[in-house]
Design a protein around this motif. Structure first.
Motif, PDB file in Angstrom:
ATOM      1  N   LEU A 120       0.815  -1.215   0.000  1.00  0.00           N
ATOM      2  CA  LEU A 120       0.000   0.000   0.000  1.00  0.00           C
ATOM      3  C   LEU A 120       0.853   1.271   0.000  1.00  0.00           C
ATOM      4  CD1 LEU A 120      -2.851  -0.986   2.443  1.00  0.00           C
ATOM      5  CD2 LEU A 120      -3.174  -0.175   0.119  1.00  0.00           C
ATOM      6  N   HIS A 121       2.100   1.152   0.473  1.00  0.00           N
ATOM      7  CA  HIS A 121       2.956   2.334   0.560  1.00  0.00           C
ATOM      8  C   HIS A 121       3.544   2.726  -0.787  1.00  0.00           C
ATOM      9  CE1 HIS A 121       2.787   2.608   4.867  1.00  0.00           C
ATOM     10  NE2 HIS A 121       3.001   1.307   4.949  1.00  0.00           N
ATOM     11  N   GLY A 122       3.630   4.021  -1.022  1.00  0.00           N
ATOM     12  CA  GLY A 122       4.399   4.544  -2.157  1.00  0.00           C
ATOM     13  C   GLY A 122       3.791   4.296  -3.518  1.00  0.00           C
ATOM     14  N   THR A 123       4.662   4.139  -4.504  1.00  0.00           N
ATOM     15  CA  THR A 123       4.225   4.040  -5.896  1.00  0.00           C
ATOM     16  C   THR A 123       3.411   2.769  -6.170  1.00  0.00           C
ATOM     17  OG1 THR A 123       5.040   3.773  -8.151  1.00  0.00           O
ATOM     18  CG2 THR A 123       6.520   3.081  -6.410  1.00  0.00           C
ATOM     19  N   PRO A 124       2.433   2.862  -7.068  1.00  0.00           N
ATOM     20  CA  PRO A 124       1.665   1.667  -7.441  1.00  0.00           C
ATOM     21  C   PRO A 124       2.345   0.843  -8.536  1.00  0.00           C
ATOM     22  CG  PRO A 124       0.704   3.587  -8.478  1.00  0.00           C
ATOM     23  CD  PRO A 124       1.856   4.093  -7.667  1.00  0.00           C
ATOM     24  N   LEU A 125       3.542   1.254  -8.972  1.00  0.00           N
ATOM     25  CA  LEU A 125       4.223   0.543 -10.061  1.00  0.00           C
ATOM     26  C   LEU A 125       5.220  -0.471  -9.516  1.00  0.00           C
ATOM     27  CD1 LEU A 125       4.650   3.795 -12.039  1.00  0.00           C
ATOM     28  CD2 LEU A 125       3.617   1.776 -13.081  1.00  0.00           C
ATOM     29  N   ARG A 126       5.266  -1.639 -10.130  1.00  0.00           N
ATOM     30  CA  ARG A 126       6.176  -2.697  -9.707  1.00  0.00           C
ATOM     31  C   ARG A 126       6.840  -3.321 -10.925  1.00  0.00           C
ATOM     32  NH1 ARG A 126       4.851  -0.637  -5.785  1.00  0.00           N
ATOM     33  NH2 ARG A 126       4.251  -1.458  -3.760  1.00  0.00           N
ATOM     34  N   TYR A 127       7.936  -4.040 -10.681  1.00  0.00           N
ATOM     35  CA  TYR A 127       8.536  -4.795 -11.781  1.00  0.00           C
ATOM     36  C   TYR A 127       8.938  -6.179 -11.316  1.00  0.00           C
ATOM     37  CZ  TYR A 127      13.392  -4.673 -10.167  1.00  0.00           C
ATOM     38  OH  TYR A 127      14.526  -4.873  -9.463  1.00  0.00           O
ATOM     39  N   LEU A 128       9.118  -7.049 -12.293  1.00  0.00           N
ATOM     40  CA  LEU A 128       9.641  -8.398 -12.057  1.00  0.00           C
ATOM     41  C   LEU A 128      10.622  -8.667 -13.185  1.00  0.00           C
ATOM     42  CD1 LEU A 128       6.366 -10.404 -11.412  1.00  0.00           C
ATOM     43  CD2 LEU A 128       8.255 -10.246  -9.813  1.00  0.00           C
ATOM     44  N   ALA A 129      11.718  -9.322 -12.892  1.00  0.00           N
ATOM     45  CA  ALA A 129      12.666  -9.628 -13.964  1.00  0.00           C
ATOM     46  C   ALA A 129      13.183 -11.041 -13.790  1.00  0.00           C
ATOM     47  CB  ALA A 129      13.819  -8.633 -13.952  1.00  0.00           C
ATOM     48  N   THR A 130      13.315 -11.759 -14.894  1.00  0.00           N
ATOM     49  CA  THR A 130      13.834 -13.121 -14.828  1.00  0.00           C
ATOM     50  C   THR A 130      15.354 -13.063 -14.654  1.00  0.00           C
ATOM     51  OG1 THR A 130      14.103 -13.234 -17.216  1.00  0.00           O
ATOM     52  CG2 THR A 130      12.011 -13.985 -16.341  1.00  0.00           C
ATOM     53  N   PRO A 131      15.960 -14.127 -14.128  1.00  0.00           N
ATOM     54  CA  PRO A 131      17.410 -14.134 -13.891  1.00  0.00           C
ATOM     55  C   PRO A 131      18.225 -13.753 -15.126  1.00  0.00           C
ATOM     56  CG  PRO A 131      16.406 -16.065 -12.919  1.00  0.00           C
ATOM     57  CD  PRO A 131      15.322 -15.348 -13.631  1.00  0.00           C
ATOM     58  N   SER A 132      17.811 -14.245 -16.294  1.00  0.00           N
ATOM     59  CA  SER A 132      18.622 -13.963 -17.485  1.00  0.00           C
ATOM     60  C   SER A 132      18.507 -12.503 -17.914  1.00  0.00           C
ATOM     61  CB  SER A 132      18.249 -14.892 -18.630  1.00  0.00           C
ATOM     62  OG  SER A 132      16.879 -14.835 -18.871  1.00  0.00           O
ATOM     63  N   LEU A 133      17.406 -11.847 -17.565  1.00  0.00           N
ATOM     64  CA  LEU A 133      17.317 -10.415 -17.867  1.00  0.00           C
ATOM     65  C   LEU A 133      18.119  -9.613 -16.853  1.00  0.00           C
ATOM     66  CD1 LEU A 133      15.589  -8.394 -19.831  1.00  0.00           C
ATOM     67  CD2 LEU A 133      14.588  -7.776 -17.661  1.00  0.00           C
ATOM     68  N   LEU A 134      18.045 -10.033 -15.591  1.00  0.00           N
ATOM     69  CA  LEU A 134      18.786  -9.337 -14.535  1.00  0.00           C
ATOM     70  C   LEU A 134      20.278  -9.330 -14.841  1.00  0.00           C
ATOM     71  CD1 LEU A 134      17.090 -10.413 -11.190  1.00  0.00           C
ATOM     72  CD2 LEU A 134      17.258  -8.115 -12.143  1.00  0.00           C
ATOM     73  N   LYS A 135      20.739 -10.426 -15.433  1.00  0.00           N
ATOM     74  CA  LYS A 135      22.157 -10.557 -15.744  1.00  0.00           C
ATOM     75  C   LYS A 135      22.646  -9.376 -16.588  1.00  0.00           C
ATOM     76  CE  LYS A 135      22.784 -15.069 -16.390  1.00  0.00           C
ATOM     77  NZ  LYS A 135      22.816 -16.190 -17.347  1.00  0.00           N
ATOM     78  N   VAL A 136      21.811  -8.962 -17.543  1.00  0.00           N
ATOM     79  CA  VAL A 136      22.253  -7.883 -18.432  1.00  0.00           C
ATOM     80  C   VAL A 136      21.754  -6.501 -18.005  1.00  0.00           C
ATOM     81  CG1 VAL A 136      22.647  -9.281 -20.485  1.00  0.00           C
ATOM     82  CG2 VAL A 136      20.338  -8.467 -19.985  1.00  0.00           C
ATOM     83  N   SER A 137      20.659  -6.456 -17.252  1.00  0.00           N
ATOM     84  CA  SER A 137      20.068  -5.141 -16.968  1.00  0.00           C
ATOM     85  C   SER A 137      20.052  -4.769 -15.493  1.00  0.00           C
ATOM     86  CB  SER A 137      18.637  -5.088 -17.495  1.00  0.00           C
ATOM     87  OG  SER A 137      18.549  -5.619 -18.772  1.00  0.00           O
ATOM     88  N   VAL A 138      20.815  -5.478 -14.684  1.00  0.00           N
ATOM     89  CA  VAL A 138      20.715  -5.239 -13.245  1.00  0.00           C
ATOM     90  C   VAL A 138      21.096  -3.800 -12.873  1.00  0.00           C
ATOM     91  CG1 VAL A 138      23.038  -6.099 -12.669  1.00  0.00           C
ATOM     92  CG2 VAL A 138      21.203  -6.232 -10.968  1.00  0.00           C
ATOM     93  N   ASP A 139      22.096  -3.262 -13.546  1.00  0.00           N
ATOM     94  CA  ASP A 139      22.526  -1.901 -13.229  1.00  0.00           C
ATOM     95  C   ASP A 139      21.472  -0.871 -13.641  1.00  0.00           C
ATOM     96  OD1 ASP A 139      24.864  -2.907 -12.236  1.00  0.00           O
ATOM     97  OD2 ASP A 139      25.897  -2.766 -14.170  1.00  0.00           O
ATOM     98  N   THR A 140      20.933  -1.064 -14.838  1.00  0.00           N
ATOM     99  CA  THR A 140      19.902  -0.152 -15.326  1.00  0.00           C
ATOM    100  C   THR A 140      18.712  -0.125 -14.378  1.00  0.00           C
ATOM    101  OG1 THR A 140      20.486  -1.201 -17.408  1.00  0.00           O
ATOM    102  CG2 THR A 140      18.839   0.558 -17.500  1.00  0.00           C
ATOM    103  N   LEU A 141      18.292  -1.307 -13.954  1.00  0.00           N
ATOM    104  CA  LEU A 141      17.138  -1.380 -13.068  1.00  0.00           C
ATOM    105  C   LEU A 141      17.440  -0.716 -11.726  1.00  0.00           C
ATOM    106  CD1 LEU A 141      15.911  -4.996 -13.902  1.00  0.00           C
ATOM    107  CD2 LEU A 141      14.742  -2.873 -14.471  1.00  0.00           C
ATOM    108  N   LYS A 142      18.682  -0.848 -11.289  1.00  0.00           N
ATOM    109  CA  LYS A 142      19.071  -0.230 -10.019  1.00  0.00           C
ATOM    110  C   LYS A 142      19.043   1.298 -10.141  1.00  0.00           C
ATOM    111  CE  LYS A 142      21.985  -2.909  -7.648  1.00  0.00           C
ATOM    112  NZ  LYS A 142      23.334  -3.473  -7.509  1.00  0.00           N
ATOM    113  N   GLU A 143      19.566   1.761 -11.266  1.00  0.00           N
ATOM    114  CA  GLU A 143      19.592   3.200 -11.529  1.00  0.00           C
ATOM    115  C   GLU A 143      18.195   3.796 -11.534  1.00  0.00           C
ATOM    116  OE1 GLU A 143      21.554   4.581 -15.185  1.00  0.00           O
ATOM    117  OE2 GLU A 143      23.250   3.370 -14.461  1.00  0.00           O
TER     118      GLU A 143
END
Lengths: 266, 279
Positions: free
Chosen positions: A138-161
């Protein structure tokens, strides 16, 4: 199976190799589908083919993205694929509900089509019931994400940013302290979202991300803008002018609340 | 969860779970589901000569396929085209679903989806559909029927009943404007439709949409004429609205341009009897 599902609308062979696929999950409020409509109509994407399958309810209409009288005609089908080759972008639009007992089959066909087409990553735009959020959600933004391990491998920094919030796992039995029960992923009202994500994680290991929004049924146009702007922060489909994006609303969104009213009322 | 007799069963809470997730079914459920699916399969029954030619790999040579979906469209074709007695019933499609009536309605079910072929011009095929074809059966119906037809040089015309309540327009529709026709055609259809195109955000659903989807994807020329009517049930004014659609067909087959009013009245009366609301 998958080769039969996608049918090209052109005489040329369509290549999706290394493209990014954006697709909606048919979910509560249809936010994903509306967001995809905004992308297609704003970027003026061209149709390259259809997903022709018995898992979808038949439907047909004239050009939903027409801008003038001349291009108003042109048949459009339940599920179509659009591309912008120069951007390496493919967009799948699904305009109808999935026949309930065939949702598993549809999911499997989608996954195998995504795999065989060679998309570099897939982004699923989805939504979930706002009223079924738990306390932490209920707190904060209503937007969420999910990423599969193979996507995290390449985009982990972008998602963190980006500073996005990952979809929370909820306890299996809320309020009961049970060490054995692992928190689970729940996307109520999300249609095939959860199944598609778990299939991509486990069996296939596809690079796939889910962006979702908690929302309630009603006029969901603002929700669609919220979701597509969120996606734009990541993929930069559209240049941001100031802090406002100029998305183009398609003509098919007209008369959302029905026909005109009788003038005799006034 | 505790049952009436007090045993504790492990049931997960519905509140936090997917409503459409595939549950582990027991064998009996699975069998019931399988049998239901089997029963819902669309079956085509052709006359002996058509069956013979299909079996030997020759699909039906067809230049025009006219499909009427709904009571008004079907009655219109019966009065204006089929009444000339030059037509043979060559087949039918059997569709069973939740709206099919039990054994008493057997005869009406069997005549609900019939294919007719012209005696002199066998390349013209007409189909009447007055039964309900469920959402999961529409795709299958279309695939099976078109699998029997030679797709080259084929033109498909669909006449479809609709309700004016489903029609969206920015202007208010006054009651005198209905019934009216709107056209929706595939990219391969190069002819000029006889009426205005269907405007966004209006869409076509059901069996006519399934036929359009199939023809668009397989590049077959097809047009759907959707008639928006404000009368529920068969009605002679609505039937006559379809008249302009036959101008194109008139070249290949003889069309009875002005059937006797009696012929139309017969179709209307057949359903009137069932209603005794105002007696």
């Amino acid at each position: 199976l998958n080769s039969r599902m996608f049918i090209s609308s052109q005489n040329l062979l369509v290549a999706f190799k290394r493209f990014t696929l954006v697709m909606p999950a048919v979910a509560v409020c249809n936010v994903g589908q509306l967001a995809v409509d905004l992308i297609i109509s704003t970027l003026n994407l061209s149709r390259v083919g259809y997903l022709h399958t018995d898992c979808l309810i038949p439907m047909a209409g004239n050009n939903p993205y027409s801008t003038c009288k001349e291009d108003a005609e042109g048949l459009h089908c339940p599920a179509e694929v659009f591309t912008a080759a120069e951007r390496k972008l493919a967009v799948l639009q699904i305009r109808v509900p999935i026949i309930q007992k065939k949702s598993k089959k549809f999911r499997q066909m989608l996954v195998s089509w995504i795999k065989s087409s060679g998309f570099s990553r897939t982004v699923v735009l989805s939504s979930s019931h706002a009223y079924q959020r738990d306390d932490q959600q209920l707190h904060g933004t209503p937007l969420r994400y999910l990423a599969t391990p193979s996507l995290l491998k390449v985009s982990v920094d972008t998602l963190k940013e980006l500073g996005w919030r990952e979809m929370e796992r909820v306890p299996a039995f809320p309020g009961v302290k049970d060490a054995d029960a692992e928190p689970r992923l729940c996307i109520p009202g999300g249609g095939i979202t959860k199944g598609l994500y778990s299939d991509s994680c486990l069996a296939e290991d596809l690079p796939l991300a889910v962006l979702l929004l908690f929302c309630s049924e009603g006029d969901n146009i603002p929700d669609a803008f919220a979701l597509v702007n969120h996606l734009n922060d990541w993929l930069h489909l559209l240049d941001t002018l100031g802090c406002e994006c100029k998305w183009k609303i398609p003509t098919s969104w007209s008369l959302l609340f029905g026909s005109g009213i009788p003038p005799a009322l006034f | 969860m505790a049952t009436f007799f007090g045993e504790v069963l492990s049931v997960y809470s519905r509140a936090v779970d997917e409503d459409d997730e595939d549950l582990d079914e027991n064998e009996e459920d699975e069998q019931i589901r399988r049998e239901l699916d089997e029963k819902r399969t669309v079956q085509l029954q052709w006359s002996t000569d058509v069956t013979e030619s299909l079996r030997s790999g020759n699909k039906l040579l067809c230049s025009d396929f006219v499909l009427a979906v709904g009571h008004n469209a079907a009655s219109f074709l019966s009065a204006y085209v089929l009444a000339s007695a030059k037509w043979d019933a060559v087949g039918r499609a059997l569709v069973w679903n939740e709206r099919s009536r039990a054994a008493t309605g057997q005869t009406s079910e069997e005549s609900a989806c019939v294919f007719y072929r012209h005696k002199d011009t066998p390349a013209v095929l007409i189909c009447h559909v007055t039964c309900y074809v469920a959402e999961d059966q529409q795709f299958q119906w279309t695939e099976k029927v078109f699998d029997c037809l030679q797709p080259r040089e084929l033109t498909v015309t669909v006449l479809s009943d609709g309700s004016v309540a489903d029609y969206k327009t920015a202007d208010y529709l006054c009651s005198s404007s209905a019934p009216f026709l709107r056209a929706l055609h595939t990219s391969a259809f190069s002819d000029q439709p006889v009426c205005q195109p269907l405007e966004q955000p209006n869409i076509v659903t059901g069996l006519p949409a399934a036929v359009l989807n199939h023809c668009q994807v397989h590049r077959i020329a097809a047009v759907v004429y959707q008639c928006y009517s404000d009368v529920i049930g068969p009605d002679s004014v609505t039937m006559e609205t379809y008249k302009p659609t036959l101008t194109k067909l008139g070249k290949s087959i003889q069309v009875n341009s002005s059937p006797q009013t009696d012929a139309l009245r017969k179709f209307v009366r057949a359903t009137e009897i069932q209603s005794n609301l105002y007696i």
